[in-house]
Design an enzyme around this catalytic site. Sequence first.
Site, PDB file in Angstrom:
ATOM      1  N   ASP A 230      42.650  24.760  35.752  1.00 41.89           N
ATOM      2  CA  ASP A 230      43.063  25.865  34.874  1.00 41.89           C
ATOM      3  C   ASP A 230      43.864  25.345  33.683  1.00 41.89           C
ATOM      4  OD1 ASP A 230      42.045  27.501  36.939  1.00 41.89           O
ATOM      5  OD2 ASP A 230      44.006  27.577  37.917  1.00 41.89           O
ATOM      6  N   GLU A 428      38.072  36.993  34.947  1.00 39.22           N
ATOM      7  CA  GLU A 428      39.484  36.612  34.824  1.00 39.22           C
ATOM      8  C   GLU A 428      39.610  35.623  33.672  1.00 39.22           C
ATOM      9  OE1 GLU A 428      40.007  35.087  38.785  1.00 39.22           O
ATOM     10  OE2 GLU A 428      39.258  33.107  38.248  1.00 39.22           O
TER      11      GLU A 428
END
Length: 803
Positions: A230, A428
Amino acid sequence: MVQRFRRRTRRRVVAIAAVGTMLAAWFGPAAPVQAADTNLIVNGGFEEGLGNWFVNNGNATDSATLSLTADAYAGSSAVLVTNRATTGSGPMQDLSGKVQAGQTYALTARIKYENPNSPATKQFYATMHYGGGTYTNLVSVVATRGQWAQFNGSFTIPSGQNVSTARLFFETPWTSNPSSDPNVHLMDFKLDDVTVVGAAPPPTPSKTIEVVGKLPGEHNPLIGHKFGADGFGFAHDGRVYLYLTNDTQGYAPNPTTGVSPQINYGNINQITLLSSADLVNWTDHGEIQVAGPNGVAPFTGNSWAPGMAKKVVNGQEKFFLYYANGGGSSNVITGASPLGPWTSERTSTLIDGRTPGAEAVAWKFDPAPMVDDDGEAYLYFGGGPASTSMPAAERFNNPKNLRAIKLGSDMVSTEGTAAVVDAPVAFEAAQVFKREGKYYLSYSSHFGGNDFGGNQTPLPGYPGGGQIGYMISDDPMSWPKETYAGVLFPNQSQFFGAGTGGNNHQSVFEYEGRYYFTYHAPTLNKRINGNTTQGYRSPHIQELTFNPDGTIQQVVGTYAGVDQVRDFDPYREFEAETFGWSKGVATAKVNGGSPEFGGTAPNLVVSDIDNGDWTALSSVDFGNGAHSVTAKVRPLVAGGKIELRLGEVTAPVVATIPVDAPLGEWTELSAQLDGVAGVHDVYFTYAGPAGADLFEIDTWRFEAGAEVPVTVTAQARCVAGKAYVAVQARNDHNAPVSIALETAYGQRSVANVAPGGNAYQQFNSRTASVAAGAATVRATGSVNGEDVTTVVTAQYPAVDCAN
Ligand SMILES: [Ca+2]
Ligand SMILES: [Ca+2]
Ligand SMILES: [Ca+2]
């Protein structure tokens, strides 16, 4: 990060039937515990808040929450679990790496439920989740409503049980349809004074990655010695900082097989921080302990999917690190620099169920900040299952699960109501950057399934599953579906093959005039374990380029990665935990600040250095030549040495530092270098007794060779139809030097050229023209009592005197 919410098919391992010996352990008197009495539970009395505890949700739509209650059995607090949607929802603690197969443990705990509509008595279980679908009920108690009941039993873990994942939680007995009678199955309950006593935990097995995970010459993954996911890229003051979910935190390779259990996101409460000035050689700044009982923000339990922004607040430049506190909320901590130190300005989460406009967002996570040119700041967040009130096709194509909200001027609060980001097939990972007045929002797409109205075909042009889509808007708060612009990045498995699929999470940052795209792929995991990966992700970067109309050229994932932005400067003290490539080493945080980055920055050392391990730097510019190399090193055994090689790991040794100094003490050791000039990849190879950690290294420093300063010019000119090459060298030294001038047309030596004086010669080519070439000048003088010769070349152009 789809895997952390993958719906589980819950397969019960019924211990009563499967493990006969456990019958007595369950309901009989507590068996004597043979091993040393060690309590494996941390903060079992909840006197340190919720530290080390997290909620076990029975499935992805469950959002049970833990909170502290003053109604304690002992001490001043206990835990309360509310909003249970499945019987498995309850407080959980990870005992992975602590409990051992074949061992017997005594378990005690206090539990209480009070719902007046619940039955007068209720059974509760202490249950172990061994990963996947394997659950084992360990100890049971039947509680009376309104009274603290005591779990008091023991359990023996079967000798064949894989305990690499072992998470203890408390629950009510499983039933398939608990919502049919919530008062019976889903009541709130309180827990206190949990102990699991038995054999001390085994020594922690090594996490060191032994394979070469980032291959020499390649620039992806960014690092080969640890994982990170991420990634959020942030450029500041000539460096790029990359903030990462610490996927290495739960990595636990089996000492025999080398295979780790699947990643467990529930354990992750640290953020890994790397930085680089060239995007190939990365410095490991270690982990920020963000969440958990010892975290900067101890009221949060997890730290996933970070985002970074800077802003001057009240005249002070501050750095704001946003992160997901699990799926249910998001938070922010504040840094005095991109490397910290870190503080919490908040005492509760920034984005949660109280945030206006976010009520319908299932996962209030993945916060990504964006500070606009006018100083206004925004936060993008959200994800997860679409509202069931929508028609199925809308749930699939336009789930409206992402949000944009204005940040307060302090950056640690929000203003107003969150606006819907109507990103097609959104899952997301929303992130926004600005370029030429336009705002670009990228996000990851969902995989379909029941959370999104069932499996359907996306609308034409909409992303497939597990891709990165993007939108372009003129307004940072306005993202109708019409702003959708296409797929920015297909699924990474398209580029990296079997074992690298799954969800992604991206960011875009600008550095020195170019745009870069960060994403992750389990490529290091794949190099360790082949195509059967366990979900441990690695950071990658590709360059991002734009079409003339402002749309983005779809990114192609490669192991080659991006070009090195600049050569590496070796003539300074720099952290040894900076490398382009490495093999077999780890890094460890040490006390004290960083020699390179300052007293308040964290410092790491290279550790787990065995015979045959190495680290390397890409494209180091030695200029006119290095004179010495110095290592700050801590010897751990006698007989170790550091060897320096250029170009590749098997190249000839150009210098050796014998690591011959008192064991256990930090020492600076040097070696002379001769003839190391120009740009090279540099390999530090480590040798010494086999089977021992040889030493640790904190920093490196190279010294440039002493030089005689001279200024050299060369020209080609015509005199009476003939071509000449004129060479001049000025002595810039503070003492006389001897100067030799040389061209293809002759040479001349001049002794004792005074400071500021010149040596000059016009060399006759005896022809009408000369091609372009170079003159070589050798200046010899005394520098610090040593005779030094400096060689300088100067180019001259072609000249034709025939016309
Ligand atoms: Ca307590
Ligand atoms: Ca090693
Ligand atoms: Ca260091």
